[in-house]
Scaffold this active site. Sequence first.
Site, PDB file in Angstrom:
ATOM      1  N   LYS A   1      -0.458  14.482  13.707  1.00  0.00           N
ATOM      2  CA  LYS A   1      -0.348  13.503  12.623  1.00  0.00           C
ATOM      3  C   LYS A   1       0.960  13.738  11.885  1.00  0.00           C
ATOM      4  CE  LYS A   1      -2.565  11.841   8.418  1.00  0.00           C
ATOM      5  NZ  LYS A   1      -3.785  11.829   7.605  1.00  0.00           N
TER       6      LYS A   1
ATOM      7  N   ARG B   1      -2.793   3.974   1.586  1.00  0.00           N
ATOM      8  CA  ARG B   1      -2.890   4.665   0.287  1.00  0.00           C
ATOM      9  C   ARG B   1      -3.120   3.663  -0.835  1.00  0.00           C
ATOM     10  NH1 ARG B   1       1.938   9.076   1.594  1.00  0.00           N
ATOM     11  NH2 ARG B   1       0.877   9.986   3.405  1.00  0.00           N
TER      12      ARG B   1
ATOM     13  N   LYS C   1       3.881  14.695   1.922  1.00  0.00           N
ATOM     14  CA  LYS C   1       2.912  15.544   2.598  1.00  0.00           C
ATOM     15  C   LYS C   1       3.578  16.357   3.706  1.00  0.00           C
ATOM     16  CE  LYS C   1      -1.133  12.614   1.571  1.00  0.00           C
ATOM     17  NZ  LYS C   1      -2.421  12.079   2.073  1.00  0.00           N
TER      18      LYS C   1
ATOM     19  N   LYS D   1      -0.887   9.947  15.640  1.00  0.00           N
ATOM     20  CA  LYS D   1      -0.778   9.019  14.517  1.00  0.00           C
ATOM     21  C   LYS D   1       0.546   9.204  13.810  1.00  0.00           C
ATOM     22  CE  LYS D   1      -3.044   8.226  10.142  1.00  0.00           C
ATOM     23  NZ  LYS D   1      -3.756   8.858   9.093  1.00  0.00           N
TER      24      LYS D   1
ATOM     25  N   SER E   1      -1.988   1.571   8.963  1.00  0.00           N
ATOM     26  CA  SER E   1      -1.914   0.467   8.003  1.00  0.00           C
ATOM     27  C   SER E   1      -0.538  -0.198   7.967  1.00  0.00           C
ATOM     28  CB  SER E   1      -2.294   0.984   6.618  1.00  0.00           C
ATOM     29  OG  SER E   1      -1.461   2.067   6.240  1.00  0.00           O
TER      30      SER E   1
ATOM     31  N   TYR F   1      -7.061  -1.820  12.492  1.00  0.00           N
ATOM     32  CA  TYR F   1      -7.647  -2.755  11.530  1.00  0.00           C
ATOM     33  C   TYR F   1      -7.802  -4.139  12.163  1.00  0.00           C
ATOM     34  CZ  TYR F   1      -6.379   1.111   8.580  1.00  0.00           C
ATOM     35  OH  TYR F   1      -6.268   2.384   8.063  1.00  0.00           O
TER      36      TYR F   1
HETATM   37  C1  PBG Z   1      -6.079  10.679   4.836  1.00  0.00           C
HETATM   38  C2  PBG Z   1      -5.704   9.651   5.837  1.00  0.00           C
HETATM   39  C3  PBG Z   1      -4.554   8.847   5.836  1.00  0.00           C
HETATM   40  C4  PBG Z   1      -4.706   7.950   6.887  1.00  0.00           C
HETATM   41  C5  PBG Z   1      -5.914   8.246   7.516  1.00  0.00           C
HETATM   42  N1  PBG Z   1      -6.526   9.310   6.861  1.00  0.00           N
HETATM   43  C6  PBG Z   1      -3.398   8.776   4.907  1.00  0.00           C
HETATM   44  C7  PBG Z   1      -2.554   9.946   4.659  1.00  0.00           C
HETATM   45  O1  PBG Z   1      -2.582  10.940   5.394  1.00  0.00           O
HETATM   46  O2  PBG Z   1      -1.842   9.908   3.659  1.00  0.00           O
HETATM   47  C8  PBG Z   1      -3.717   6.853   7.218  1.00  0.00           C
HETATM   48  C9  PBG Z   1      -4.289   5.643   7.843  1.00  0.00           C
HETATM   49  C10 PBG Z   1      -3.418   4.436   7.790  1.00  0.00           C
HETATM   50  O3  PBG Z   1      -2.280   4.427   7.291  1.00  0.00           O
HETATM   51  O4  PBG Z   1      -3.910   3.401   8.296  1.00  0.00           O
HETATM   52  N2  PBG Z   1      -5.855  12.001   5.122  1.00  0.00           N
END
Ligand code: PBG
Length: 332
Positions: free
Chosen positions: A201, A211, A225, A256, A282, A321
């Site tokens: 990730k 978010r 992060k 991801k 997203s 989605y």
């Molecule tokens: C939370 C999480 C995130 C996503 C899935 N689980 C956001 C992040 O790590 O800030 C992102 C999913 C998306 O953008 O569709 N840990």
Amino acid sequence: MMFPGHFPDVRLRRSRRWDWSRRLVREHILTPSDLILPLFVREGSGDPEPVPSMPEVVRHTVAGVVETARQARDLGIPLVAIFPATDPSLKTPEADEALNPENLVCRTLRALKAELPDLGLMADVALDPYSSHGHDGLVRDGDVANDETVQVLARQAVLQARAGADVIAPSDMMDGRVGAIRKALDAEGFERVIILSYAAKYASAFYGPFRDAVGSKGSLGGASKATYQMDPANGDEALREVALDLGEGADWVMVKPGMPSLDIVRRVKETFATPTFAYQVSGEYAMLHAAAGHGWLDLDAVVLESLTAFKRAGADGVLTYFALRVARLLNR
Ligand code: PBG
């Protein structure tokens, strides 16, 4: 690879001439069984709340999630992933609400399991829906503390399994969390619960609209992060992440974001020959929708093309989605 023959003996266009011949030689086929639908849930009743940066995506009530999950099930989608938009008044620096067995996600999982026992249920393990600072773990001395966070995540996973989650998906990127979660689940009798690890990730800007949807962007206040999520410049490191998670007991792994990481999907699948998933996140969703909204892209066509590309890259399935839209298209 050997290339037998040359033009004009060889004409690749021959197989492309007819619909029947194109179908016959098609290498990858997308079906509703390849899709995982993420759903956002909020407290209270009434109409679903739109998420402005994600057209056609809403924050459902618990009842709304059940109704939408029923549609997903009826369309042949095997698994839904539940993400809570926690009431801001419940967010604390220690993310206490994550360990409340009556929290929104646990109540939603119980309602879904009761109504739709044959639908797969996935729950994310991470603290960002519950922390007032928006980070995925506990902050100590200005950074997310790894080992202390892992202890909390293991307890969070057990609560979610107890509430009915079939698939536990750690999305936090702490070191060693998969092993700790596997141990905790097994100790509580949940040895059949699947772990789908967000193994590779990246610290990606494509998560912005998510978010917005769960309300963690404001909490994060522009903080990064990058001390726990991966550097998008790295590829080999993704393989090490996957190797560690599989060694700790992950059943399935995820890469991801999706389209920016198709090369990683391919490398993971070829290296580990293990169930591999991609998350069309997203921001990818928002991009395609925004361009289509301007009339610049044909939405259905680009969505099908993008999802087929994940399959071609080696993904066994995709979190998207667009899952309901695509399943309807495919079932037509
Ligand atoms: C939370 C999480 C995130 C996503 C899935 N689980 C956001 C992040 O790590 O800030 C992102 C999913 C998306 O953008 O569709 N840990």
